[in-house]
Each structure stands twice: as C-alpha cells, then as structure tokens.
Design an enzyme around this catalytic site. Structure first.
Site, mmCIF file in Angstrom:
data_model
loop_
_atom_site.group_PDB
_atom_site.id
_atom_site.type_symbol
_atom_site.label_atom_id
_atom_site.label_comp_id
_atom_site.label_asym_id
_atom_site.label_seq_id
_atom_site.Cartn_x
_atom_site.Cartn_y
_atom_site.Cartn_z
ATOM 1 N N CYS A 324 10.905 47.019 72.587
ATOM 2 C CA CYS A 324 11.930 47.775 71.877
ATOM 3 C C CYS A 324 12.796 48.629 72.803
ATOM 4 C CB CYS A 324 11.196 48.679 70.889
ATOM 5 S SG CYS A 324 12.276 49.746 70.009
ATOM 6 N N ARG A 420 18.288 43.117 60.449
ATOM 7 C CA ARG A 420 17.241 44.135 60.599
ATOM 8 C C ARG A 420 17.792 45.393 61.271
ATOM 9 N NH1 ARG A 420 12.743 45.924 63.831
ATOM 10 N NH2 ARG A 420 11.043 46.307 62.377
HETATM 11 P P1 IMP Z 1 4.356 45.808 69.578
HETATM 12 O O1 IMP Z 1 3.131 45.553 68.765
HETATM 13 O O2 IMP Z 1 4.262 47.059 70.422
HETATM 14 O O3 IMP Z 1 4.773 44.620 70.376
HETATM 15 O O4 IMP Z 1 5.539 46.137 68.535
HETATM 16 C C1 IMP Z 1 5.874 45.306 67.457
HETATM 17 C C2 IMP Z 1 6.858 46.050 66.569
HETATM 18 O O5 IMP Z 1 8.080 46.332 67.256
HETATM 19 C C3 IMP Z 1 7.331 45.263 65.357
HETATM 20 O O6 IMP Z 1 6.405 45.243 64.325
HETATM 21 C C4 IMP Z 1 8.616 45.960 64.980
HETATM 22 O O7 IMP Z 1 8.439 47.120 64.222
HETATM 23 C C5 IMP Z 1 9.154 46.387 66.321
HETATM 24 N N1 IMP Z 1 10.203 45.492 66.801
HETATM 25 C C6 IMP Z 1 10.271 44.145 66.719
HETATM 26 N N2 IMP Z 1 11.356 43.680 67.348
HETATM 27 C C7 IMP Z 1 11.997 44.754 67.826
HETATM 28 C C8 IMP Z 1 13.210 44.921 68.572
HETATM 29 O O8 IMP Z 1 13.887 43.975 68.973
HETATM 30 N N3 IMP Z 1 13.569 46.194 68.839
HETATM 31 C C9 IMP Z 1 12.849 47.267 68.423
HETATM 32 N N4 IMP Z 1 11.679 47.155 67.772
HETATM 33 C C10 IMP Z 1 11.269 45.904 67.475
#
Ligand code: IMP
Length: 527
Positions: A324, A420
């Site tokens: 993100c 989104r």
């Molecule tokens: P991770 O488990 O830390 O990889 O985070 C996953 C979460 O990041 C997802 O469930 C979303 O809420 C968020 N997310 C997904 N795609 C994006 C993006 O492109 N930008 C910002 N947040 C994202």
C-alpha cells in the site's frame, strides 16, 4: 499497563503492531486447549480467526475452498465479471455438501460427451438422470465414471440412457422416511444409509418418484478429513465476495451473488462515504439474510456511521497493507494497532466484530490484533504466497516466488479495481505496488503453522479462548507496553554470527521423531 490506560496515555499517536508488546499472564492449561473460534460478523462465527483479502492475486475459488476447509473464509475479489464471480462462489459452495439440494442432473437423451464435459469442467462424476433433466424431475437412473471410459471414443456418441444404471438397480433412500420432526432431512440418518448402501452416492427420492436430494461418499470423506471446516447450515463451505461501492455495479453483482454467498464486503479504501452508507442500507433491505461488511475505516465516527447503516462487521485498516502507498500518496491512514483498538471500542458497544485488515506479517501480529479486540484478521501477502492463490510460481535466485499486487496498483486498476480508490478518471495516481512474495506451500500446510504460532502466543498470555480474551479486552485487563527501538532489536534474533532459516518443524505424534516439511527425519526441538 492495562490496554485502556495505555492507549489513553498514547492518545494522538499512530502505533503499529510492532510498537506493542503484550505481557504474559497466568497459565493453567495446555497449548492444545486454546480454542480459536472467532466472530466474523454479527451472525457468522469461524473456527479460526483468518479471512482472505478480496484481491486478484489472493482470493479466487481455489484459495477460498482451501481456507474454508481449514476453518476460515475467503472473499472473492471483483476484478472479474459478476457472472464469473457468481460461478466461483457456486464452486466454493458446492465443493463439499452435506446434502446436494440442487444436484447437477441430465435427461436420458444427453450424450456421454456431455457427461464427460461436466466431469472435466465441474468435477462431478456421479450424475442423476431425471425424465426432463431438471434437478427435481422423475428419477430414472444414475451415471457414474464407471459407466464409460474417456479413452474409448465410441462411448462419446452414446446416450446416457444407453449407459446409465437404471433406477430399479440403484440403491435410493426414501425422502419421507428421512425427514426429522421439523420437516428437514435428517443428515445423520441419511449418511448412515449411504454407508449401508456401499455406493458412491445415494439419491434421495420422494414416494412420487421425484428426485429430491443427492448425498455422496466423497462429501462424507471431506467432512472426515476437514472436521474444522467453516460450513453453513447445509454443510456448504462459507464464502464471501467483494462488491464495489458504485451502486449500478453493486446491484448487478448482488443480483447474482445475493443468494449464494454468506457475506459481502463493500470494497473501498475509504468506506466512510455517503455511497457506502446508502449501499449498506440498500443491501440490508433487499438481502436481509446476507451479512454485510463495511469498510475500510479507521475512526470511531466511521464505525458508528457504518453500524447505524446496518453493517454486520467492520473492516479496519487504511494505509497499513504491505503493498500500500495510500499514506505516501495522500498522507492518510492510521497506525494499524491504534486503528484496531479505536474501532473495536466503537464496534463493541454495538456487538459488531472488527476485521483487522492489512499489515499482518507474522503470527505475532495476529496475536496482537486479537488482543486489541479484533474478531478476525484479513490477510493479503500471507495468503498470496500459497499454492492456491491465483498465478504461477516463478523462480528467482533459487526461490519460488508468486506475484502479489495491490488492488490500487496500475495493473490491477486496469482490470477493474480503480473504483476501490474512487478513480474513474483518466489520470490516476496508483495507491499500491506490484511485487512478489516467497512460496509458503499449500494452505493446508501454511495455515496450521501460522495458527500454531497464534496458539503459542495466546497460551503464554493465559487466554484459553478468544471469548475469554475479549472479556479481558472489554474489562481492560489485557496488559500491553510500548517497545523502544532497543527493545524491538532485542526482540528479534541478534548477535549471532550466522542464523539458520528453518522456523518450523513438525513432530509426528506417533513416534515423537522430528521431521522437516518434506518428511525427512530431523533432530531438535519444535521451534
Ligand atoms: P497485507 O495483508 O498487508 O498484504 O494487506 C492486504 C490489504 O491491503 C488488503 O486487504 C487491502 O485492505 C489493502 N490493499 C489492497 N490493495 C491495496 C492497494 O493497492 N493500496 C492500498 N491498500 C491495498
């Protein structure tokens, strides 16, 4: 320090999981006794506190099936047409059935080629035949994989009537004899009949000759193999789906998904909007049976607004995901530990569970999210690395890698997820990146490892169950401290000349010898 006092003292600071350390409690039970039953929504409980993120490199039917078999739940992403998303949801639901309420059926005039196509595309090898090919037509017989051979072309042109086992030779059960006092099928009795029949499948037929249901041996076997699976009342696997907060699209998707999935999540990076609130109200009015998750939010005000619109769960996290860049692009978000704590306070008053989404990099982060009061955690990167996530492995420097990308990355937005981020215009600044994650193998290998870490953490804290933990969160008795930078360094492996990479070993219960993942015997302790 008690958790409420801690956050009061750190008001105005955005803390992440890594900033916190939990203090151990009194323990008078074994690790195996830790119960991970968790609350996902107002009405749905899971057997483990893990759900998958609706991202196109994380969650499609294969992953949703694998995760639900472990006791969690997958959320299908929406970078696909509503029809495809609907088909995937049906695949998950039908993977394991206690009772197949709407069996795939064919008429006697169908060809063996059609049977082979169903078997190849949908995986069903036992198909009831009814007079008109409808799921509840008059039962005429059964066709199974033993009635033809895919290697013999001559079969292909033959009709089902030529090859099927006709009704008088098939063991069936009488529906009227198997209903319980409430008029529902008594599944225990039905399964006993199936075992007695020595057959792969048992059609349940009304006295009038109409096919009512089908139960199969392979479903029974799956129940034995995955006793912890997350299932609905009909024993179908639980599944969720993401829907965009753009009303026209959302209505179209819900028309297809509304009666199939258990939970929908309105998927937007900023969930505190008039569009999201209107859609939650609309969904609760039109699909009262469906559980609706709102988000993503990070403030108490936003939680209260979503809950008063009717949300059954709140997805919390902004800017904390591993892929993100939201915090860097817009300067918006909140440290995930602070966000979860603040939102749990607002949601607990209404009895609505929080899903802690993003920023979970290890089992310790799950323990911390739960200790802050989250009902479940939503994983992106920690599931994108599994065999069942979409995409193939690539090998780089001898390491198996899978592609993982943010739904706000350039490539994912081009496939539909721009909504989104509220980005419909031609100039878009991406809020996510693309990258790779190292392989962790099958969900069935990886999730138990992750959960064992969670159990070990909860055990040291002295919580037998998440329910007990939440009582302690509610009365403020969970003890937490802030880690200094030196304490963080001390908490990691340090001051060694070299470090082994193995973090998991399996002890076979029967002989207590130690094996690595490939089953080779090893010596040492479980680490
Ligand atoms: P991770 O488990 O830390 O990889 O985070 C996953 C979460 O990041 C997802 O469930 C979303 O809420 C968020 N997310 C997904 N795609 C994006 C993006 O492109 N930008 C910002 N947040 C994202």
């Amino acid at each position: 320090m008690h958790i409420d006092d801690f956050f009061e003292q750190h008001a105005g600071q955005s803390l992440s999981y890594d900033d916190l350390i939990l203090l151990p409690g009194f323990v008078d039970f074994s690790i195996d006794a830790v119960d991970l039953t968790s609350r996902l929504t107002r009405e749905i409980s899971l057997n483990i506190p893990i759900v998958s993120s609706p991202m196109d490199t994380v969650s499609e039917a294969d992953l949703a099936i694998a995760l639900a078999l472990q006791g969690g739940m997958g959320f299908l992403h929406y970078n696909m047409s509503p029809e495809d998303q609907g088909k995937q949801a049906v695949r998950v639901k039908r993977y394991q059935n206690g009772v197949i309420f709407e069996p795939i059926t064919l008429p006697p005039t169908a060809t063996i080629e059609e049977v082979i196509t169903i078997r190849r595309e949908q995986g069903y090898s036992t198909i009831p035949i009814t007079h008109d090919g409808s799921p509840h037509g008059r039962f005429l017989g059964l066709i199974t994989k033993y009635d033809y051979s895919t290697f013999t072309p001559a079969y292909k042109g033959q009709t089902v009537a030529d090859r099927m086992m006709s009704a008088e030779h098939v063991t069936t059960a009488n529906f009227e004899e198997l209903v319980d006092a409430g008029g529902e099928l008594d599944l225990v009795q039905a399964n006993e009949r199936l075992l007695d029949s020595h057959s792969a499948a048992l059609p349940i037929v009304e006295r009038s000759g109409v096919l009512r249901y089908l139960i199969t041996r392979s479903d029974l076997d799956k129940h034995e193999q995955y006793p912890n699976a997350a299932v609905d009342r009909s024993q179908g696997l639980l599944v969720g789906a993401a829907v965009e907060t753009w009303s026209e699209k959302a209505h179209e998707r819900l028309e297809i998904l509304g009666d199939t999935v258990d939970v929908i999540v309105f998927d937007t990076s900023q969930g505190h909007t008039s569009y999201a609130l209107d859609l939650i109200r609309w969904a609760k009015r039109h699909y009262p049976e469906l559980q609706v998750m709102g988000g993503n939010v990070v403030t108490e005000d936003a939680c209260e607004a979503l809950i008063s619109a009717g949300a059954d769960a709140i997805r919390v996290g902004m800017g904390s995901g591993s892929i993100c860049t939201t915090q860097e692009v817009g300067g918006i978000g909140r440290g995930q530990a602070t966000a979860v704590y603040a939102c749990v306070r607002a949601c607990a008053r209404a009895g609505v569970p929080v899903v802690a989404d993003g920023g979970i990099a290890k089992s310790a982060d799950i323990v911390k999210a739960l200790s802050l009061g989250a009902g479940t955690v939503m994983l992106g990167s920690l599931l994108a690395c599994t065999d069942e996530a979409p995409g193939r492995y690539q090998i780089k420097d001898g390491i198996r890698l899978k592609r993982y990308r943010g739904m706000g990355s350039v490539a994912a937005m081009a496939e539909g997820s721009a909504s989104r981020y509220g980005l419909q215009q031609s100039l878009r600044v991406p809020e996510g990146v693309e990258g790779t994650v190292p392989s962790r193998g099958r969900v069935a290998e990886w999730i138990p490892c992750l959960l064992q870490g969670v159990r070990q953490g909860l055990h040291k804290l002295g919580h037998r169950s998440l329910e007990q933990l939440y009582d302690r969160v509610k009365n403020g008795t969970v003890q937490v401290e802030k880690r200094s930078e030196a304490a963080k360094a001390e908490g990691r492996v340090h001051d060694l000349y070299s470090v082994g990479t193995e973090r998991v070993e399996y002890i076979s219960r029967s002989d207590n010898s130690v094996h690595d993942k490939s089953g080779r015997e090893r010596h040492g302790a479980l680490v």
